[in-house]
Design a protein around this motif. Structure first.
Motif, PDB file in Angstrom:
ATOM      1  N   PHE A 254      43.087   0.176  -4.408  1.00  0.00           N
ATOM      2  CA  PHE A 254      44.422   0.721  -4.256  1.00  0.00           C
ATOM      3  C   PHE A 254      45.390   1.338  -5.151  1.00  0.00           C
ATOM      4  O   PHE A 254      44.290   1.102  -6.844  1.00  0.00           O
ATOM      5  CB  PHE A 254      45.201  -0.165  -4.571  1.00  0.00           C
ATOM      6  N   MET A 255      45.535   2.836  -5.180  1.00  0.00           N
ATOM      7  CA  MET A 255      46.130   2.934  -6.709  1.00  0.00           C
ATOM      8  C   MET A 255      47.671   2.729  -7.076  1.00  0.00           C
ATOM      9  O   MET A 255      47.966   3.554  -6.236  1.00  0.00           O
ATOM     10  CB  MET A 255      45.810   4.119  -6.882  1.00  0.00           C
ATOM     11  N   GLY A 256      48.487   2.341  -7.689  1.00  0.00           N
ATOM     12  CA  GLY A 256      49.445   1.613  -7.366  1.00  0.00           C
ATOM     13  C   GLY A 256      49.565   0.781  -6.238  1.00  0.00           C
ATOM     14  O   GLY A 256      49.007  -0.162  -5.627  1.00  0.00           O
ATOM     15  N   ALA A 257      50.923   1.085  -5.318  1.00  0.00           N
ATOM     16  CA  ALA A 257      50.805   0.620  -3.795  1.00  0.00           C
ATOM     17  C   ALA A 257      50.274   1.340  -3.117  1.00  0.00           C
ATOM     18  O   ALA A 257      50.157   1.104  -1.770  1.00  0.00           O
ATOM     19  CB  ALA A 257      52.444   0.792  -3.907  1.00  0.00           C
ATOM     20  N   ASN A 258      49.600   2.172  -3.156  1.00  0.00           N
ATOM     21  CA  ASN A 258      49.156   3.308  -2.623  1.00  0.00           C
ATOM     22  C   ASN A 258      46.967   3.435  -2.249  1.00  0.00           C
ATOM     23  O   ASN A 258      46.766   2.235  -2.982  1.00  0.00           O
ATOM     24  CB  ASN A 258      49.447   4.949  -2.258  1.00  0.00           C
ATOM     25  N   SER A 259      47.269   3.105  -0.830  1.00  0.00           N
ATOM     26  CA  SER A 259      45.313   3.422  -0.799  1.00  0.00           C
ATOM     27  C   SER A 259      45.275   4.069  -0.903  1.00  0.00           C
ATOM     28  O   SER A 259      45.316   4.941  -0.993  1.00  0.00           O
ATOM     29  CB  SER A 259      45.373   2.706   0.991  1.00  0.00           C
ATOM     30  N   ALA A 260      44.000   3.986  -1.902  1.00  0.00           N
ATOM     31  CA  ALA A 260      43.173   4.651  -1.832  1.00  0.00           C
ATOM     32  C   ALA A 260      41.366   4.664  -1.372  1.00  0.00           C
ATOM     33  O   ALA A 260      40.895   5.250  -1.437  1.00  0.00           O
ATOM     34  CB  ALA A 260      42.565   5.104  -3.518  1.00  0.00           C
ATOM     35  N   GLY A 261      41.475   4.610   0.015  1.00  0.00           N
ATOM     36  CA  GLY A 261      40.806   4.199   0.875  1.00  0.00           C
ATOM     37  C   GLY A 261      39.778   3.321   0.321  1.00  0.00           C
ATOM     38  O   GLY A 261      39.683   2.126  -0.422  1.00  0.00           O
ATOM     39  N   SER A 262      38.473   3.615   0.834  1.00  0.00           N
ATOM     40  CA  SER A 262      37.149   2.344   0.641  1.00  0.00           C
ATOM     41  C   SER A 262      36.741   2.411  -0.561  1.00  0.00           C
ATOM     42  O   SER A 262      36.111   3.485  -0.828  1.00  0.00           O
ATOM     43  CB  SER A 262      35.903   2.908   1.967  1.00  0.00           C
ATOM     44  N   TYR A 263      35.943   1.480  -1.200  1.00  0.00           N
ATOM     45  CA  TYR A 263      35.086   1.184  -2.131  1.00  0.00           C
ATOM     46  C   TYR A 263      34.440   0.397  -2.336  1.00  0.00           C
ATOM     47  O   TYR A 263      34.959  -1.080  -2.299  1.00  0.00           O
ATOM     48  CB  TYR A 263      36.067   1.270  -3.399  1.00  0.00           C
ATOM     49  N   PHE A 264      32.856   0.139  -3.154  1.00  0.00           N
ATOM     50  CA  PHE A 264      32.461  -0.240  -3.227  1.00  0.00           C
ATOM     51  C   PHE A 264      32.700  -1.232  -4.508  1.00  0.00           C
ATOM     52  O   PHE A 264      32.947  -0.853  -5.672  1.00  0.00           O
ATOM     53  CB  PHE A 264      30.653   0.562  -3.242  1.00  0.00           C
ATOM     54  N   TYR A 265      32.334  -2.467  -3.660  1.00  0.00           N
ATOM     55  CA  TYR A 265      32.397  -3.412  -4.995  1.00  0.00           C
ATOM     56  C   TYR A 265      31.414  -4.735  -5.087  1.00  0.00           C
ATOM     57  O   TYR A 265      30.549  -4.770  -4.353  1.00  0.00           O
ATOM     58  CB  TYR A 265      33.666  -4.776  -4.329  1.00  0.00           C
ATOM     59  N   ALA A 266      30.988  -4.889  -6.707  1.00  0.00           N
ATOM     60  CA  ALA A 266      30.313  -5.837  -6.821  1.00  0.00           C
ATOM     61  C   ALA A 266      30.946  -7.533  -6.731  1.00  0.00           C
ATOM     62  O   ALA A 266      31.829  -7.723  -7.208  1.00  0.00           O
ATOM     63  CB  ALA A 266      29.762  -5.621  -8.869  1.00  0.00           C
ATOM     64  N   ASP A 267      30.203  -7.903  -6.685  1.00  0.00           N
ATOM     65  CA  ASP A 267      30.079 -10.425  -6.989  1.00  0.00           C
ATOM     66  C   ASP A 267      31.616 -10.152  -6.299  1.00  0.00           C
ATOM     67  O   ASP A 267      32.535 -10.531  -6.224  1.00  0.00           O
ATOM     68  CB  ASP A 267      30.748 -10.359  -8.582  1.00  0.00           C
ATOM     69  N   PHE A 268      30.911  -9.565  -4.545  1.00  0.00           N
ATOM     70  CA  PHE A 268      32.184  -9.593  -3.934  1.00  0.00           C
ATOM     71  C   PHE A 268      31.805 -11.274  -2.937  1.00  0.00           C
ATOM     72  O   PHE A 268      30.665 -11.544  -2.578  1.00  0.00           O
ATOM     73  CB  PHE A 268      32.108  -9.014  -3.133  1.00  0.00           C
ATOM     74  N   ILE A 269      32.955 -12.198  -2.428  1.00  0.00           N
ATOM     75  CA  ILE A 269      32.851 -13.533  -1.605  1.00  0.00           C
ATOM     76  C   ILE A 269      33.368 -13.147  -0.597  1.00  0.00           C
ATOM     77  O   ILE A 269      34.585 -12.911   0.034  1.00  0.00           O
ATOM     78  CB  ILE A 269      33.320 -14.608  -2.561  1.00  0.00           C
ATOM     79  N   VAL A 270      32.876 -13.420   0.671  1.00  0.00           N
ATOM     80  CA  VAL A 270      33.371 -13.556   1.995  1.00  0.00           C
ATOM     81  C   VAL A 270      33.320 -14.859   2.692  1.00  0.00           C
ATOM     82  O   VAL A 270      32.488 -15.852   2.190  1.00  0.00           O
ATOM     83  CB  VAL A 270      33.143 -12.104   3.125  1.00  0.00           C
TER      84      VAL A 270
END
Length: 372
Positions: A254-270
């Motif tokens: 997100f950029m502020g309250a608006n979605s900026a689409g998909s982005y690639f994350y490191a160090d993530f837990i599901v």
């Protein structure tokens, strides 16, 4: 004599009952009596590994390379297929395509430009799996597979990025995206108790189109498939044999309250929400050590558990700030998490590190947990 016969009969019943339990049956889950500290084998700053952990058997995690699989075929009643978000894969329908043979690279150049992760365009969420993990209801990624073959579209598949070779990665940063893995064209159909996948390189003709039948395996959530080797692979443990997965991840940003689409994350837990795993964050007031140590089962708030979003922990346990030349990455020291596992046991978890203590290299996660 009668007493002897009763005893003999009772022993026979007990023996028969025990013999009905197959050696292959899963043993009854037993909650760990004590907590433990876990070093997660992510593999350093390129984070090449996915690590699947069952807190009740944390000494033996499942570990695979992110590039070991491309597609996951659901084993439940629905016909659903996921893509490998740990590689920033995308899929996009090829308009008006009905014949794999007729799909060529020069027909889809414009689609390649938009079927990408990290373009800061909210529209690109169409081309990934639902980031919350609810693939059964998603309207993005790959459609539910229809019974009528002609109703299943042909997709252009962005295979994502290779794992980088590594080398000199600045302390505190990551290097997740290597060379492009290329593109495929693909159609997925139903088959008896499973799926048929038809796929090829973009310019391949009929003789080079490959087909494979994938049979549902009810012991697992998914049967995973590698498009480059043309073979199924075991990735996740059995359905209720994992609670947490440590991985890179394609998320919504997100950029502020608006979605900026998909982005690639490191160090993530599901979390394994598909099999009843839930988690929530506890904010510590004052000392984290004291808040964590004094938290007991009676303090658990069932209303706070998140069971419908596998990002309940996600990236909330750590942060990254600063610039590319002066990065700062650290674990939050004001929170811990409560988790209900697939067998219904409760745990508290706190995260200690995300970097090597000597070199500052990312991809060295350490956490501790205690049963409640």
């Amino acid at each position: 004599m009668m007493k002897y016969l009763k005893i003999l009969s009772l022993l026979s019943i007990m023996t028969a009952t025990q013999s009905c339990l197959s050696a292959d049956d899963d043993p009854v889950a037993v909650r760990p009596m004590t907590g433990s500290e876990v070093n997660v084998t992510l593999g350093g700053a390129t984070e090449p590994n996915q690590v699947w952990i069952d807190l009740s058997e944390h000494e033996n995690p499942n570990i695979n390379k992110r590039t070991d699989w491309d597609l996951g075929f659901y084993s439940g009643d629905d016909f659903r297929v996921s893509i490998n978000g740990s590689l920033a894969m995308t899929v996009i329908k090829i308009p008006n395509a009905t014949d794999l043979n007729k799909v060529k690279a020069n027909n889809v150049e414009s689609l390649k430009e938009i079927a990408q992760v990290g373009t800061f365009d909210a529209e690109n969420l169409k081309y990934i799996d639902n980031p919350n993990g609810d693939f059964l209801k998603q309207t993005t990624g790959i459609d539910a597979i229809k019974a009528n073959d002609a109703d299943n579209p042909i997709y252009l598949v962005n295979m994502g990025r290779e794992i980088p070779a590594g080398g000199n990665v600045a302390a505190g940063t990551v290097s997740l995206s290597g060379d492009e893995r290329g593109w495929k064209k693909m159609q997925i159909l139903r088959a008896p108790n499973g799926y048929k996948i038809r796929y090829a390189d973009l310019n391949a003709e009929n003789e080079n189109i490959k087909e494979y039948i994938i049979t549902k395996d009810p012991e697992y959530n998914f049967t995973f498939f590698n498009l480059k080797t043309g073979t199924p692979v075991k990735i996740q443990p059995k359905k209720k044999k994992w609670d947490l997965a440590f991985t890179t991840f394609t998320n919504e940003v997100f950029m502020g309250a608006n979605s900026a689409g998909s982005y690639f994350y490191a160090d993530f837990i599901v979390t394994n929400t598909l099999n009843g795993v839930g988690a929530y964050q506890v904010n510590a007031t004052g000392s984290l050590d004291e808040a964590y140590s004094t938290f007991k089962l009676k303090d658990v708030d069932p209303s706070k558990f998140v069971f419908n979003d596998h990002r309940a922990i996600g990236d909330k346990w750590r942060t990254t700030t600063g610039t590319s030349t002066n990065p700062t990455a650290f674990v939050y020291s004001d929170r811990f998490f409560v988790l209900k596992d697939a067998e219904g046991f409760y745990f508290k978890l706190r995260f200690n590190t995300m970097k090597n203590s000597k070199s500052g290299e990312r991809g060295f996660t350490n956490f501790e947990f205690d049963p409640l």
